[in-house]
Design an enzyme around this catalytic site. Structure first.
Site, PDB file in Angstrom:
ATOM      1  N   GLU A  77     -37.307 -12.190 -10.265  1.00 55.98           N
ATOM      2  CA  GLU A  77     -35.840 -12.261 -10.187  1.00 55.98           C
ATOM      3  C   GLU A  77     -35.230 -11.579 -11.413  1.00 55.98           C
ATOM      4  OE1 GLU A  77     -34.588 -16.270  -9.450  1.00 55.98           O
ATOM      5  OE2 GLU A  77     -35.716 -16.324  -7.554  1.00 55.98           O
ATOM      6  N   PRO A  78     -33.942 -11.270 -11.353  1.00 56.89           N
ATOM      7  CA  PRO A  78     -33.330 -10.590 -12.507  1.00 56.89           C
ATOM      8  C   PRO A  78     -33.557 -11.339 -13.829  1.00 56.89           C
ATOM      9  CG  PRO A  78     -31.825 -10.591 -10.651  1.00 56.89           C
ATOM     10  CD  PRO A  78     -32.998 -11.409 -10.229  1.00 56.89           C
ATOM     11  N   ILE A 126     -38.775  -5.251  -6.134  1.00 58.63           N
ATOM     12  CA  ILE A 126     -39.624  -5.621  -5.003  1.00 58.63           C
ATOM     13  C   ILE A 126     -40.169  -4.371  -4.297  1.00 58.63           C
ATOM     14  CG2 ILE A 126     -39.772  -6.989  -2.871  1.00 58.63           C
ATOM     15  CD1 ILE A 126     -39.281  -8.511  -5.678  1.00 58.63           C
ATOM     16  N   ARG A 171     -59.563  26.316 -19.937  1.00 65.17           N
ATOM     17  CA  ARG A 171     -58.611  26.746 -20.971  1.00 65.17           C
ATOM     18  C   ARG A 171     -59.357  27.075 -22.264  1.00 65.17           C
ATOM     19  NH1 ARG A 171     -53.226  28.303 -21.796  1.00 65.17           N
ATOM     20  NH2 ARG A 171     -52.528  27.583 -23.847  1.00 65.17           N
ATOM     21  N   ILE A 179     -54.792  16.813 -23.518  1.00 64.27           N
ATOM     22  CA  ILE A 179     -55.737  17.915 -23.310  1.00 64.27           C
ATOM     23  C   ILE A 179     -55.050  19.104 -22.631  1.00 64.27           C
ATOM     24  CG2 ILE A 179     -57.810  18.595 -21.977  1.00 64.27           C
ATOM     25  CD1 ILE A 179     -58.988  15.815 -22.664  1.00 64.27           C
ATOM     26  N   GLU A 213     -47.503  -7.079 -11.292  1.00 58.24           N
ATOM     27  CA  GLU A 213     -48.562  -8.023 -10.883  1.00 58.24           C
ATOM     28  C   GLU A 213     -49.073  -8.833 -12.080  1.00 58.24           C
ATOM     29  OE1 GLU A 213     -48.332  -7.579  -7.797  1.00 58.24           O
ATOM     30  OE2 GLU A 213     -49.696  -9.138  -7.080  1.00 58.24           O
ATOM     31  N   THR A 259     -48.024  -9.040 -16.435  1.00 58.76           N
ATOM     32  CA  THR A 259     -48.170  -8.118 -17.563  1.00 58.76           C
ATOM     33  C   THR A 259     -49.548  -8.306 -18.220  1.00 58.76           C
ATOM     34  OG1 THR A 259     -47.286  -9.754 -19.085  1.00 58.76           O
ATOM     35  CG2 THR A 259     -45.688  -8.256 -18.078  1.00 58.76           C
TER      36      THR A 259
END
Ligand SMILES: Cc1cc2nc3c(=O)[nH]c(=O)nc-3n(C[C@H](O)[C@H](O)[C@H](O)COP(=O)(O)OP(=O)(O)OC[C@H]3O[C@@H](n4cnc5c(N)ncnc54)[C@H](O)[C@@H]3O)c2cc1C
Length: 382
Positions: A126-127, A156, A267, A336, A362, A364
């Site tokens: 939620e906020p 969401i 490279r 790189i 999911e 922290t």
């Protein structure tokens, strides 16, 4: 003990790789720029059984288990970090239904997702609260044969493209508060359900939405599992969903590493390929080492779920390690590539942006460490 994948898994891995290289890899930049949910690719993947591979066959899935699903996740995001994860997360709410739903709920809501009709979503955050799930303010109140839901949710995934959203809401004032939470299957066509897309740093083709639930009436039979058990259901759900997120971020790490390895061979700087410089070799060696370690954690956590011995600290460790490894690896891969890494000419800048969320959603990294530490303290099972 055997560290080789069985033949069925190897065949699956090869088939998904071929699909992803043909149907996903070429379109990464296009979808990132147009910021559109890849519905057409989701449908192609679903047709081949790559959406919800762990869903039992009676509900339209392949019944192959969590390890198979992890192998698919890795291949999808190896091909493209954004499209791959968008497709893979189409089944986000499904494990809640499979685990806690009635037979009718499973038959009604699971097959449409696995068949590629509409993705599913789960709305917890939620906020004003994310990690502190029990502080949620969205309320569901019983009214005869209905529940009436009011509140707002944010961030969401699939919030506006889903056919249904599992909405988690307060159903009782309890002390402690986590004992008064329940989960509901809410059809997104319900009156009062509104979704607004959120702009983000990465995962641009994902549909990440803010939800407003205004007097949303949900039939009583759409309560998922037992009333006031929602918090405990979520904890079980996370055991599985965290392994999925870990596998997705493992795939992002592999995709970035392989691209950097190839670039380092081609490279040249100071008259020799980048890979001949020891500083670059060390970066690549560290990436390879992190990928190998992440894969072992992901496969083991998935295997434990398939053996019906889910391990909260192991699922958290897989998610924590794989997502943090993906952040490190995409960072070094971009390094790189030098200036080209920072340009839109190559995929690396997208991988770098997309991988970053892995340590946040999911649960922290801090939340994963809390789960692991609680198990060390004997407060969560191992
Ligand atoms: C792209 C994206 C997709 C998402 N998809 C979904 C979805 O589909 N469904 C859904 O419900 N949510 C979803 N989320 C929300 C996500 O799960 C939350 O953002 C996350 O759980 C963190 O909550 P928060 O953002 O409110 O941060 P907060 O909880 O406010 O945390 C802020 C910071 O404080 C730290 N912190 C909080 N509590 C503690 C503590 N006790 N100890 C130490 N540190 C602490 C956190 O680790 C974090 O670093 C998504 C988020 C993003 C960005």
């Amino acid at each position: 003990m055997d560290f080789e994948l069985d033949e069925d898994y190897r065949i699956l891995q090869q088939a998904v790789r071929e699909f992803a290289e043909k149907e996903i890899m070429p379109y990464g930049q296009e979808y990132d720029e147009k910021k559109e949910y890849p519905l057409d690719i989701f449908r192609k993947a679903a047709k081949l059984g790559y959406v919800g591979a762990s869903v039992p066959e009676e509900y339209g899935g392949a019944g192959m288990g969590c390890l198979a699903e992890a192998i698919i996740s890795e291949e999808l995001t190896r091909a493209d970090s954004s499209i791959g994860s968008a497709i893979d997360l189409a089944v986000l709410g499904v494990p809640m239904i499979l685990r806690f739903g009635t037979e009718e709920q499973k038959e009604r809501y699971v097959p449409p997702v696995v068949k590629g009709e509409r993705p599913s979503a789960i709305a917890i955050t939620e906020p004003d609260c994310g990690t502190d799930v029990a502080a949620m303010r969205t309320r569901a109140v019983r009214d005869g044969g209905w529940w009436v839901i009011n509140g707002s949710k944010t961030f969401i995934t699939n919030g506006s493209v889903a056919g249904h959203t599992i909405v988690v809401a307060k159903t009782a004032e309890t002390d402690p508060p986590h004992r008064g939470i329940s989960a509901f299957i809410v059809e997104t066509s319900s009156e009062g359900y509104e979704a607004r897309r959120i702009e983000k740093m990465g995962l641009n083709c994902h549909d990440t939405a803010e939800l407003t639930l205004k007097n949303v009436r949900v039939p009583a039979e759409n309560l998922l599992g037992k009333e006031n058990r929602g918090f405990y259901q979520l904890m079980e759900f996370f055991n599985e969903s965290r392994v999925k997120i870990a596998a997705l971020h493992l795939g992002m790490a592999v995709g970035a590493y392989e691209r950097a390895l190839e670039y380092a061979k081609q490279r040249k700087a100071f008259g020799k390929p980048l890979i001949e410089h020891q500083a670059i070799q060390f970066k690549l060696a560290d990436m390879w080492k992190d990928i190998e370690a992440a894969r072992l954690l992901v496969y083991r956590a998935a295997w434990m779920i398939d053996k019906e011995k889910p391990s909260p600290p192991l699922s958290s460790a897989a998610k924590l390690f794989a997502s943090e490894a993906a952040v490190r690896i995409t960072y070094e891969a971009l390094q790189i590539f030098g200036g080209y890494g920072y340009s839109k000419e190559y995929d690396i800048e997208r991988y770098y942006r997309d991988a970053r969320v892995g340590t946040i959603y999911e649960g922290t990294s801090e939340a994963q460490r809390i789960v692991i530490a609680r198990s060390l303290m004997g407060k969560v099972r191992k």
